[in-house]
Write a protein that holds these residues in place. Structure first.
Motif, PDB file in Angstrom:
ATOM      1  N   GLY A 175       0.799  -1.222   0.000  1.00  0.00           N
ATOM      2  CA  GLY A 175       0.000   0.000   0.000  1.00  0.00           C
ATOM      3  C   GLY A 175       0.826   1.263   0.000  1.00  0.00           C
ATOM      4  O   GLY A 175       0.433   2.291   0.534  1.00  0.00           O
ATOM      5  N   TRP A 192      19.485  14.990  -0.153  1.00  0.00           N
ATOM      6  CA  TRP A 192      19.679  15.702  -1.408  1.00  0.00           C
ATOM      7  C   TRP A 192      21.078  16.275  -1.437  1.00  0.00           C
ATOM      8  O   TRP A 192      21.613  16.681  -0.413  1.00  0.00           O
ATOM      9  CB  TRP A 192      18.648  16.825  -1.535  1.00  0.00           C
ATOM     10  N   ARG A 224      18.552  12.905  -6.593  1.00  0.00           N
ATOM     11  CA  ARG A 224      18.403  14.069  -7.469  1.00  0.00           C
ATOM     12  C   ARG A 224      16.951  14.170  -7.921  1.00  0.00           C
ATOM     13  O   ARG A 224      16.402  15.266  -8.008  1.00  0.00           O
ATOM     14  CB  ARG A 224      19.333  13.924  -8.674  1.00  0.00           C
ATOM     15  N   TYR A 225      16.317  13.049  -8.221  1.00  0.00           N
ATOM     16  CA  TYR A 225      14.913  13.055  -8.612  1.00  0.00           C
ATOM     17  C   TYR A 225      14.021  13.322  -7.409  1.00  0.00           C
ATOM     18  O   TYR A 225      12.950  13.899  -7.552  1.00  0.00           O
ATOM     19  CB  TYR A 225      14.524  11.732  -9.272  1.00  0.00           C
ATOM     20  N   TYR A 279      11.980  11.755  -5.802  1.00  0.00           N
ATOM     21  CA  TYR A 279      10.712  11.051  -5.702  1.00  0.00           C
ATOM     22  C   TYR A 279      10.768   9.885  -6.666  1.00  0.00           C
ATOM     23  O   TYR A 279      11.019  10.077  -7.848  1.00  0.00           O
ATOM     24  CB  TYR A 279       9.586  12.004  -6.079  1.00  0.00           C
ATOM     25  N   GLU A 291       8.938   6.639  -8.336  1.00  0.00           N
ATOM     26  CA  GLU A 291       7.787   5.783  -8.609  1.00  0.00           C
ATOM     27  C   GLU A 291       8.111   5.000  -9.878  1.00  0.00           C
ATOM     28  O   GLU A 291       8.994   5.396 -10.639  1.00  0.00           O
ATOM     29  CB  GLU A 291       6.501   6.607  -8.733  1.00  0.00           C
ATOM     30  N   ILE A 326       8.826   6.696 -13.181  1.00  0.00           N
ATOM     31  CA  ILE A 326      10.034   7.500 -13.236  1.00  0.00           C
ATOM     32  C   ILE A 326      11.284   6.626 -13.247  1.00  0.00           C
ATOM     33  O   ILE A 326      12.221   6.863 -13.995  1.00  0.00           O
ATOM     34  CB  ILE A 326      10.063   8.485 -12.037  1.00  0.00           C
ATOM     35  N   THR A 332       2.996  15.002  -9.541  1.00  0.00           N
ATOM     36  CA  THR A 332       3.709  14.976  -8.255  1.00  0.00           C
ATOM     37  C   THR A 332       5.209  14.784  -8.442  1.00  0.00           C
ATOM     38  O   THR A 332       6.017  15.570  -7.952  1.00  0.00           O
ATOM     39  CB  THR A 332       3.152  13.820  -7.399  1.00  0.00           C
ATOM     40  N   GLY A 333       5.583  13.740  -9.158  1.00  0.00           N
ATOM     41  CA  GLY A 333       6.989  13.376  -9.273  1.00  0.00           C
ATOM     42  C   GLY A 333       7.819  14.456  -9.945  1.00  0.00           C
ATOM     43  O   GLY A 333       8.914  14.783  -9.492  1.00  0.00           O
ATOM     44  N   LEU A 334       7.310  15.036 -11.018  1.00  0.00           N
ATOM     45  CA  LEU A 334       8.074  16.043 -11.761  1.00  0.00           C
ATOM     46  C   LEU A 334       8.196  17.333 -10.948  1.00  0.00           C
ATOM     47  O   LEU A 334       9.198  18.042 -11.040  1.00  0.00           O
ATOM     48  CB  LEU A 334       7.435  16.300 -13.131  1.00  0.00           C
ATOM     49  N   ILE A 394       8.393  17.441  -7.602  1.00  0.00           N
ATOM     50  CA  ILE A 394       9.369  17.211  -6.534  1.00  0.00           C
ATOM     51  C   ILE A 394      10.785  17.221  -7.103  1.00  0.00           C
ATOM     52  O   ILE A 394      11.709  17.764  -6.503  1.00  0.00           O
ATOM     53  CB  ILE A 394       9.054  15.898  -5.786  1.00  0.00           C
ATOM     54  N   ALA A 395      10.956  16.644  -8.309  1.00  0.00           N
ATOM     55  CA  ALA A 395      12.286  16.639  -8.927  1.00  0.00           C
ATOM     56  C   ALA A 395      12.782  18.059  -9.186  1.00  0.00           C
ATOM     57  O   ALA A 395      13.960  18.359  -9.016  1.00  0.00           O
ATOM     58  CB  ALA A 395      12.247  15.841 -10.230  1.00  0.00           C
ATOM     59  N   PRO A 412      14.083  21.555  -6.001  1.00  0.00           N
ATOM     60  CA  PRO A 412      15.352  22.162  -5.583  1.00  0.00           C
ATOM     61  C   PRO A 412      15.806  23.306  -6.498  1.00  0.00           C
ATOM     62  O   PRO A 412      16.418  24.260  -6.030  1.00  0.00           O
ATOM     63  CB  PRO A 412      16.346  20.998  -5.641  1.00  0.00           C
ATOM     64  N   ARG A 427      16.524  27.048  -5.385  1.00  0.00           N
ATOM     65  CA  ARG A 427      17.842  27.647  -5.540  1.00  0.00           C
ATOM     66  C   ARG A 427      17.748  29.055  -6.114  1.00  0.00           C
ATOM     67  O   ARG A 427      18.479  29.954  -5.719  1.00  0.00           O
ATOM     68  CB  ARG A 427      18.701  26.758  -6.450  1.00  0.00           C
ATOM     69  N   ILE A 457      -0.084  15.855  -5.935  1.00  0.00           N
ATOM     70  CA  ILE A 457      -0.952  15.331  -4.894  1.00  0.00           C
ATOM     71  C   ILE A 457      -0.102  14.503  -3.956  1.00  0.00           C
ATOM     72  O   ILE A 457       0.487  13.511  -4.364  1.00  0.00           O
ATOM     73  CB  ILE A 457      -2.070  14.461  -5.496  1.00  0.00           C
ATOM     74  N   GLN A 475       2.442  13.970   1.921  1.00  0.00           N
ATOM     75  CA  GLN A 475       3.668  14.316   2.643  1.00  0.00           C
ATOM     76  C   GLN A 475       3.993  15.804   2.487  1.00  0.00           C
ATOM     77  O   GLN A 475       5.145  16.196   2.412  1.00  0.00           O
ATOM     78  CB  GLN A 475       4.827  13.464   2.114  1.00  0.00           C
ATOM     79  N   GLU A 523       6.492  17.470   5.094  1.00  0.00           N
ATOM     80  CA  GLU A 523       7.916  17.262   4.839  1.00  0.00           C
ATOM     81  C   GLU A 523       8.387  18.106   3.656  1.00  0.00           C
ATOM     82  O   GLU A 523       9.444  18.735   3.701  1.00  0.00           O
ATOM     83  CB  GLU A 523       8.146  15.774   4.549  1.00  0.00           C
ATOM     84  N   LEU A 524       7.571  18.144   2.601  1.00  0.00           N
ATOM     85  CA  LEU A 524       7.964  18.884   1.408  1.00  0.00           C
ATOM     86  C   LEU A 524       8.024  20.382   1.653  1.00  0.00           C
ATOM     87  O   LEU A 524       8.947  21.060   1.210  1.00  0.00           O
ATOM     88  CB  LEU A 524       6.987  18.580   0.262  1.00  0.00           C
ATOM     89  N   LYS A 580      11.028  21.422   3.573  1.00  0.00           N
ATOM     90  CA  LYS A 580      12.248  21.378   2.786  1.00  0.00           C
ATOM     91  C   LYS A 580      12.257  22.507   1.749  1.00  0.00           C
ATOM     92  O   LYS A 580      13.295  23.094   1.476  1.00  0.00           O
ATOM     93  CB  LYS A 580      12.296  20.023   2.076  1.00  0.00           C
ATOM     94  N   GLU A 602      -2.475   3.918  -3.362  1.00  0.00           N
ATOM     95  CA  GLU A 602      -2.560   4.758  -2.168  1.00  0.00           C
ATOM     96  C   GLU A 602      -4.016   5.043  -1.800  1.00  0.00           C
ATOM     97  O   GLU A 602      -4.400   4.980  -0.637  1.00  0.00           O
ATOM     98  CB  GLU A 602      -1.794   6.057  -2.394  1.00  0.00           C
TER      99      GLU A 602
END
Lengths: 312, 399
Positions: A137, A146, A221-222, A224, A226, A229, B110-112, B114-115, B118, B122, B133, B136, B139-140, B143, B190
């Motif tokens: 899950g 990082w 670097r990514y 995240y 999944e 990716i 989401t993934g793109l 978070i990548a 940074p 900067r 979505i 977390q 945490e994000l 940071k 999820e």
């Protein structure tokens, strides 16, 4: 102890100078060039290790994404429990083990069957990880550590240097000799008493291990991870294309493909954001027609012509 | 021939001059990075790219952004990241250092996001995400203090489904038998994980539960299995291809349920297009306040300017995230990223999706969770505190 010839010393000193330049790069170039350099370093690592196996054996492996994803997940799942560098080593180990198992099962297959199997492998690994996630899950994994862009770059350059060293050593070893014979004619190799299957499996473990280590290094670097990716099939194809563009006949061949390809890719994606795939396809066609042996082949041809004294 | 050429040239020169005169105002460079190819291109092409075009059009046709009396036209610089985080990082870096973009719209998914976070951090770009979505966010946002979340989290989306079904059960409209399936991929997993305990706590009996791999073509076993369990409600935490596939199968099998829910892409206009009357009263993830005149005006403009219909979930939020940036620039009379970021952090915003305000994690905690196709419009039926929800209807057959 192997004996070194004068040409070896020359090659060694050139390599060291180039390595020093590569190491100093982050202090010389700007932020954007550094981001490009990270990509180039990653593909140098992947393409060079790929060519170590596929160059002499002529087996086209499309499994890079599978190993890369394995490494990325090793980092993602372990990063809160183990130190970073240990996970990179573990990823390399897992990659080698997986490559070993796969090699034992498939390297008796020849040519096209092997290609298809490796292509399926990335998909299979992705499905297994997805299955585990479904059972636990868990969605994508957020990676809590990082590094600066320069740190990623140096780690990849170090890995690349290691691969060049390994490649150079293999080239001078009995294994390297055996592999060249296998590449020329597997039947002859077998009749000469070479354990062809074992040699191929051993060598296949190198790109497997290296791709997994790259995945582990790149994962933070990514940020995240999944399946979509980590296991992008495009990666496997890019590696093959870059290596072939450079040429697999020499250790530095893939590097000669990675650098121009990355620059070309950058020009295309910056100038024609709506036609990237189309232009990429066209470039492949041109490369295949004009440079069937890659840049290495082109260079050797030019040299041969000059050597013949009829350089027209 | 020569004369004609000369005429042509002088005409185009005159045209160029007149355009030049109109655009004498300053320009603001705005970067946009999202998939045009790769795995997520399908969603980005519906929910993201048309909104970039529409927003630039809206701003520029009213004369540009007003920054302390100076008008700034927006110029969009767009890149395709091919659904590859390495490319997203590179493109955002290129926008920041090569193109010297004044602001960069948040990437897609989401993934793109978070990548790329940074890189935004900067260079001090405010990052108002529209399609990230995550549960977390704490945490994000710790940071990346410049990162904002608008579309909600998986818990809320899953709870929303349980709430809607519970209300139906309390009314005596449905019984307690639920068939629950999910696509075995990131988001589907999820949502299912969150929904299951809540369903049980709300007194539902999960009579059928299964998952299927992403990309499964033949979904008839899933729907047949559900049908055999004779459920009152069918809930699928699905992705675009299977959202369509499951609905098709439900029609084929004439799955007799009073509530039918599919998750991602149910809110797409293509869903109603593909399913016609069968889409009526289908529940899905997302939703909007469809009766709100602001949203209706947006829908109309969207279709006029881009030729496409917006979806009823992320589209509006994508545009709203651009509005937040726009309002912050105009309110501060500044294009200084630090000043604008400061303003975004400390203010609420009136957008076409209604008022957006931040909790302590830079998260918009009031978002739509469930919508329903009602006579050709996908209306919000449940949310975590938005206005304009309509009462859910019961599913009555597939014709």
């Amino acid at each position: 102890m192997m004996r070194m010839k004068s040409t070896d010393y020359k090659a060694l000193s050139v390599s060291i100078v180039l390595l020093l330049i590569a190491i100093c790069l982050p202090w010389i170039v700007g932020d954007f060039a550094l981001t490009l350099a990270v990509n180039m370093a990653m593909f140098t690592v992947l393409a060079t290790s790929w060519a170590l196996f596929s160059g002499p054996t002529h087996y086209i492996s499309l499994a890079t994404a599978a190993f890369f994803g394995l490494g990325a997940y090793t980092m993602g799942l372990g990063v809160d429990h183990l130190p970073f560098w240990l996970l990179v080593i573990l990823a390399g180990l897992f990659g080698a083990i997986m490559a070993g198992i796969i090699g034992l099962a498939t390297l008796r297959l020849s040519g096209v069957y092997f290609v298809i199997f490796t292509l399926g492998l990335a998909e299979m690994t992705r499905q297994i990880i997805t299955y585990i996630q479904n059972a636990t899950g868990q969605k994508g994994i957020l990676i809590s550590i990082w590094f600066e862009e320069s740190t990623f770059y140096w780690m990849l350059v170090a890995l690349a240097a290691l691969i060049f060293l390994v490649g150079w050593l293999i080239g001078r070893s009995r294994l390297g000799f055996a592999l060249r014979i296998i590449g020329d004619d597997e039947e002859v190799a077998r009749h000469s008493g070479i354990n062809t299957a074992l040699s191929k499996v051993l060598l296949f473990m190198i790109p497997g291990s290296v791709a997994a280590m790259s995945g582990a290094i790149i994962a933070p670097r990514y940020g995240y991870i999944e399946p979509l990716i980590a296991f992008t099939p495009m990666l496997s194809f890019q590696v093959v294309i870059m290596a072939l563009l450079g040429g697999t006949g020499r250790l530095w061949g893939p590097l000669a493909g990675v650098i121009p390809f990355s620059i070309l890719w950058e020009l295309i994606s910056a100038s024609f954001p709506n036609q990237t795939t189309l232009l990429l396809g066209l470039s492949f066609l041109i490369i295949v027609y004009l440079l069937p042996q890659g840049f290495v082949g082109l260079l050797l041809k030019i040299r041969a012509k000059i050597g013949d004294g009829r350089g027209y | 021939m020569k004369k004609r050429m000369f005429l042509k040239l002088s005409a185009s020169a005159a045209l160029a001059l007149s355009i030049g005169a109109v655009q004498a105002a300053e320009t603001l460079k705005i970067g946009a990075v999202a998939p045009k190819t790769g795995g997520l291109a399908g969603g980005a092409v519906v929910s993201f790219w048309p909104n970039v075009k529409l927003w630039a059009h809206d701003v520029n046709t009213r004369g540009g952004l007003d920054v302390g009396g100076t008008k700034y036209m927006v110029e969009i610089i767009e890149y395709d990241d091919q659904t590859n985080p390495g490319e997203t990082i590179k493109a955002v870096q290129r926008l920041a250092t090569q193109d010297k973009a004044d602001f960069i719209l948040a990437p897609y998914s989401t993934g793109l996001n978070i990548a790329a976070a940074p890189v935004y951090a900067r260079y001090g770009y405010p990052m108002i995400t529209h399609t990230a979505i995550s549960d977390q966010v704490e945490e994000l946002s710790n940071k990346f203090p410049n990162m904002y979340f608008t579309l909600g989290g998986a818990s809320g989306l899953a709870e929303g489904v349980v709430d809607v079904l519970s209300a139906m059960k309390a009314n005596g409209d449905i019984g307690n038998r639920v068939a629950m399936v999910n696509v075995a991929d990131a988001f589907g997993i999820e949502l299912a994980e969150r929904a299951e305990p809540s369903m049980k706590a709300a007194g539902f009996d999960i009579v059928y539960k299964t998952s299927y791999p992403l990309g499964t073509q033949d979904l008839s076993p899933v729907v047949k299995g559900a049908k055999d369990a004779n459920p009152d409600a069918f809930v699928a935490f699905s992705y675009p291809p299977d959202t369509f596939g499951l609905t098709k199968q439900a029609v084929v099998e004439s799955l007799n349920v009073k509530a039918f829910y599919t998750a991602v892409a149910t809110a797409f206009p293509a869903y109603a297009g593909a399913n016609g009357a069968a889409a009526n009263n289908v529940l899905g993830a997302g939703g909007v306040n469809a009766d709100d005149p602001d949203f209706q005006a947006y829908m109309k403009r969207h279709e006029e300017v881009t030729g496409e219909k917006p979806d009823f979930w992320a589209s509006g939020m994508v545009y709203a995230s651009f509005q937040i940036l726009e309002q912050a620039i105009e309110a501060t009379d500044s294009i200084d990223r630090k000043v604008v970021s400061e303003y975004i952090a400390n203010n609420d915003f009136d957008t076409l999706m209604g008022k957006i305000s931040w909790d302590e994690n830079n998260n918009n905690s009031a978002y739509w969770t469930v919508g329903q196709w009602q006579d050709g419009v996908f209306k919000g039926v449940a949310s975590t505190g938005r206005e304009g929800a309509v009462a859910p209807r019961l599913k009555q057959g597939w014709e």
